[in-house]
Scaffold this active site. Structure first.
Site, mmCIF file in Angstrom:
data_model
loop_
_atom_site.group_PDB
_atom_site.id
_atom_site.type_symbol
_atom_site.label_atom_id
_atom_site.label_comp_id
_atom_site.label_asym_id
_atom_site.label_seq_id
_atom_site.Cartn_x
_atom_site.Cartn_y
_atom_site.Cartn_z
ATOM 1 N NE ARG A 140 16.915 81.663 90.822
ATOM 2 C CZ ARG A 140 18.139 81.967 90.383
ATOM 3 N NH1 ARG A 140 18.397 82.404 89.362
ATOM 4 N NH2 ARG A 140 19.346 81.250 91.405
ATOM 5 C CB CYS A 240 30.595 82.267 77.595
ATOM 6 S SG CYS A 240 32.080 82.120 78.081
ATOM 7 C CB SER A 314 29.592 86.897 87.827
ATOM 8 O OG SER A 314 29.059 85.493 88.406
ATOM 9 C CG HIS A 342 31.452 88.443 84.869
ATOM 10 N ND1 HIS A 342 30.201 89.113 84.785
ATOM 11 C CD2 HIS A 342 30.898 87.042 84.863
ATOM 12 C CE1 HIS A 342 29.176 88.351 84.777
ATOM 13 N NE2 HIS A 342 29.566 87.098 85.082
ATOM 14 C CE LYS A 373 27.898 87.625 82.097
ATOM 15 N NZ LYS A 373 27.461 86.322 81.049
#
Length: 566
Positions: A140, A240, A314, A342, A373
Site C-alpha cells: 500500500r 468505532c 463497506s 456506514h 463518516k
C-alpha cells in the site's frame, strides 16, 4: 471431572482443581488456548458430518466411537461439540495468508534470519515481509491529497506516482472515494461549533474520562446518540474500531458461557473483539438468516448468545436483512450487536441508519456507529439499554484506559447530527441517493463492470491487484480523479476493486468527465467491459430493478440466485 485429571492435560494442570470441578461445559471456551485441543477441535469440526453419516450407515460396537476410540476416553471438550453444528474451522495460528494460500511462518531456527553473531535479524525479517507484499502487488502506498473545504469534493494532490504524466504538486483533483459521504466535515454549522469550542476549551480533553477528561460535551453527545437510535443510553469511544472491539470482547468475556454468532462478512474490528474474547464462535453465511437459524437451534436455550452483523458492508455495499436477522436471534434467546457505521446519517428519516429506515430499531439491542463518516468528525459510539451501556462503561479497557475525545470534536459531532436529523439532512440524503443512481447508470451504460449494491457504495470489479492499482494511478495522474484501489487483505484475492462513493456534491457533469476518464484508463489497462444483469435470467437491470431485488433479498428466478455482474 476425575477423568479429566487422568488425561494429565498440561493446560488444565495450570487451573485450580476447584475451578475445573465447577466449570463444567464452560471449559470448552478454554480449549482455544490449548495448542493440542485447538487443532483437535478444527479436525473434529471438519469431519463431524462425515463421521455422522458413517455411523448411520454402519453398525458399531457400543464401546467404540466412529474413529475406533473407546468412549470412556472421549475428550470432554469434544463432547461439547455433540450439540453443535457447522463450527467454523480453527485457523492454524502458525500460518499466515499470502495470496489466499497458507504459508508457514519461519521458525526461530531458520538460519535465513540469524545474523553472524547468532542473534535474530529483525530488519531482514521485516524487509522480507514488505517485499512479499510488493511482489503480489498488495503493498500500500497512501495517496497524499489535501481536501479543500470550500471546494468540496475537490482537493490538492501531492501524491508522487511513478509516471511521467503525474500532476504537479498542489494540482486540484476531485475525490470520489471519501467516507465523508455528505460533506458534513465542511458544513458551516459544524466548523463554527468546532471553532467556538476550540477557542473556549482548547485542543485536547486533558485525560481519560475517569481522570480530568469528562465534560458536559461528552455526556450531551451520549444522550444525543441515544436519542437518535431510540435507546436509553450511549457511550463514546475514540473510534468505532475501538467501540466494536471493546464492546464485543467485554460482553463475551463477562457473559457466562457466552457464544458468538458472526456474519462471515463482518469488519475486522468486530472479528478482533470476538477473537480476543476466546469464546466459542460460529460463523454464518453472509446475510443469511436461515444459516444463522440452523446454527442457533443447536445451542442450549439457556446459553448467553450474541449475534453480530453489519447493516451496510463497506466494500461490497451489501445491505443486510436486518429485521430477519434480529428476529432469528431473538427467537433463540440471543442479543444482537449491529454495526451501523456506514449507515448512520445516510438512511432513515432522522439519519439513524438502516434500522430506522426498516423500522426495526427496537429489535437492535446494541448499535455501534461512527462520528467519522457521514457525520464528518472522528470517534465512535454504542447505544443500547442503560444497564448494558453502564456495564461496558465500567469494564471495557478500550474505553477506560484511553484519552477522551476533545470538546471541539464533540461539539462538531453534535452540530452535524442535529443538522442530519432535520429537514436539511433529509434533503441531503435524497440528493445523495439520486446522485448514486445517476452515476451507477452512467457507468453501466459504458460497460464498466459495476457490482450492483442497494446502498450508496458503488464497487467496480477489477479482479487483479496490479491492474487495480494501475487504473487508480492513471485516474489520478492523467485525469485528476482520486479513487483508491482496494486490494487484499481488505478484500479477498480475485475480488480487487475500485470503491466509488459519490456525494450530493458530485454533479452530473462531473460524473460524465469521470466516466470518460475511467473508460480510457480501463481500455489502457486492457480490462474487459461487461453488462450488469441478473445472475439467473441474464436480463440487463437498471439501478431501480436491481435495488428492488437486493433490498428485498429476492431473485427473479431460483431461490438463492443473486444480482451481480455477468
Amino acid at each position: 471431572m476425575a477423568h479429566i485429571a487422568r488425561l494429565k492435560c498440561p493446560f488444565l494442570g495450570r487451573i485450580p482443581a476447584e475451578l475445573t470441578k465447577k466449570a463444567g461445559a464452560s471449559l470448552f471456551s478454554y480449549s482455544e488456548n490449548c495448542p493440542v485441543m485447538s487443532q483437535l477441535l478444527a479436525h473434529h469440526a471438519s469431519t463431524k458430518a462425515e463421521e455422522a453419516e458413517t455411523a448411520a450407515s454402519q453398525p458399531q460396537s457400543p464401546s467404540k466411537n466412529p474413529s475406533g476410540q473407546a468412549q470412556s476416553f472421549k475428550c470432554p471438550f469434544l463432547k461439547k461439540l455433540d450439540v453443535q453444528k457447522n463450527v467454523q474451522p480453527v485457523t492454524d495460528p502458525d500460518t499466515i495468508r499470502v495470496n489466499g494460500t497458507s504459508k508457514t511462518r519461519p521458525s526461530v531456527a531458520d538460519k535465513e534470519f540469524v545474523k553472524d553473531d547468532g542473534f535474530f535479524d529483525y530488519d531482514k525479517f521485516m524487509q522480507g515481509e514488505v517485499d512479499r507484499k510488493k511482489a503480489d502487488h498488495t503493498y500500500r502506498i497512501f495517496k497524499k491529497v489535501n481536501r479543500i473545504a470550500e471546494k468540496f469534493p475537490y482537493g490538492e494532490n501531492y501524491a508522487k506516482l511513478d509516471s511521467k504524466d503525474s500532476l504537479p504538486p498542489g494540482q486540484p483533483v476531485s475525490v470520489w472515494c471519501s467516507n465523508d459521504y455528505l460533506g458534513m466535515s465542511r458544513h458551516p454549522n459544524v466548523t463554527t461549533a468546532v471553532s467556538n469550542a476550540l477557542k473556549q476549551h482548547g485542543t485536547g480533553a486533558g485525560g481519560t474520562r475517569n481522570i480530568a477528561g469528562n465534560t458536559t460535551y461528552h455526556e450531551s453527545l451520549e444522550r444525543l446518540v441515544a436519542e437518535l437510535h431510540q435507546k436509553e443510553a450511549g457511550l463514546l469511544f475514540t473510534s468505532c474500531y475501538v467501540a466494536n472491539d471493546s464492546t464485543l470482547f467485554t460482553l463475551a468475556k463477562a457473559l457466562p458461557g457466552c457464544e458468538i454468532y458472526s456474519d462471515s462478512g463482518n469488519h475486522a474490528s468486530m472479528i478482533q473483539g470476538i477473537r480476543n474474547s476466546k469464546v466459542p464462535k460460529f460463523i454464518f453465511r453472509h446475510n443469511d438468516p436461515q444459516h444463522l437459524e440452523d446454527l442457533l437451534k443447536k445451542s442450549d436455550k439457556a446459553t448467553p448468545k450474541i449475534v453480530a452483523f453489519e447493516t451496510v458492508h463497506s466494500m461490497t455495499g451489501d445491505i443486510c436483512p436486518t429485521k430477519e436477522l434480529c428476529d432469528v436471534a431473538h427467537k433463540y434467546g440471543a442479543i444482537t450487536f449491529v454495526d451501523e457505521v456506514h449507515a448512520v446519517g445516510l438512511y432513515g428519516r432522522h439519519g439513524a441508519g438502516v434500522g430506522e429506515r426498516d423500522e426495526c430499531l427496537a429489535d437492535m439491542d446494541i448499535i455501534s456507529g461512527t462520528l467519522g463518516k457521514a457525520f464528518g468528525m472522528i470517534g465512535g459510539y454504542i447505544a443500547g439499554n442503560s444497564n448494558l451501556v453502564d456495564m461496558v462503561r465500567s469494564y471495557a479497557a478500550g474505553f477506560i484506559f484511553t484519552t477522551a475525545l476533545p470538546p471541539m470534536v464533540l461539539a462538531g459531532a453534535m452540530a452535524s447530527i442535529k443538522v442530519l436529523m432535520g429537514d436539511e439532512g433529509r434533503s441531503l440524503r435524497e440528493r445523495h441517493q439520486s446522485r448514486v443512481r445517476t452515476l451507477y447508470g452512467k457507468l453501466q451504460a459504458v460497460g464498466i463492470p459495476v457490482i450492483h449494491t442497494p446502498s450508496h457504495i458503488i464497487p467496480v470489479h477489477v479482479g487483479n491487484p496490479k491492474a487495480c492499482t494501475e487504473v487508480a494511478n492513471q485516474l489520478l495522474s492523467k485525469h485528476g480523479f482520486y479513487v483508491q484501489a482496494i486490494n487484499p487483505p481488505t478484500v479477498g484475492p480475485g475480488e480487487e476493486r475500485l470503491r466509488i462513493a459519490p456525494t450530493p456534491f458530485h454533479k452530473p457533469e462531473m460524473m460524465d468527465q469521470f466516466v470518460d476518464a475511467l473508460t480510457a484508463s480501463w481500455k489502457s489497462c486492457d480490462l474487459p467491459f461487461t453488462v450488469n444483469e441478473c445472475a439467473y435470467c441474464k436480463k440487463t437491470l437498471n439501478f431501480e430493478e436491481a435495488s428492488s431485488l437486493q433490498h428485498n433479498h429476492q431473485s427473479c428466478g431460483a431461490k438463492g440466485m443473486a444480482v451481480g455482474v455477468a
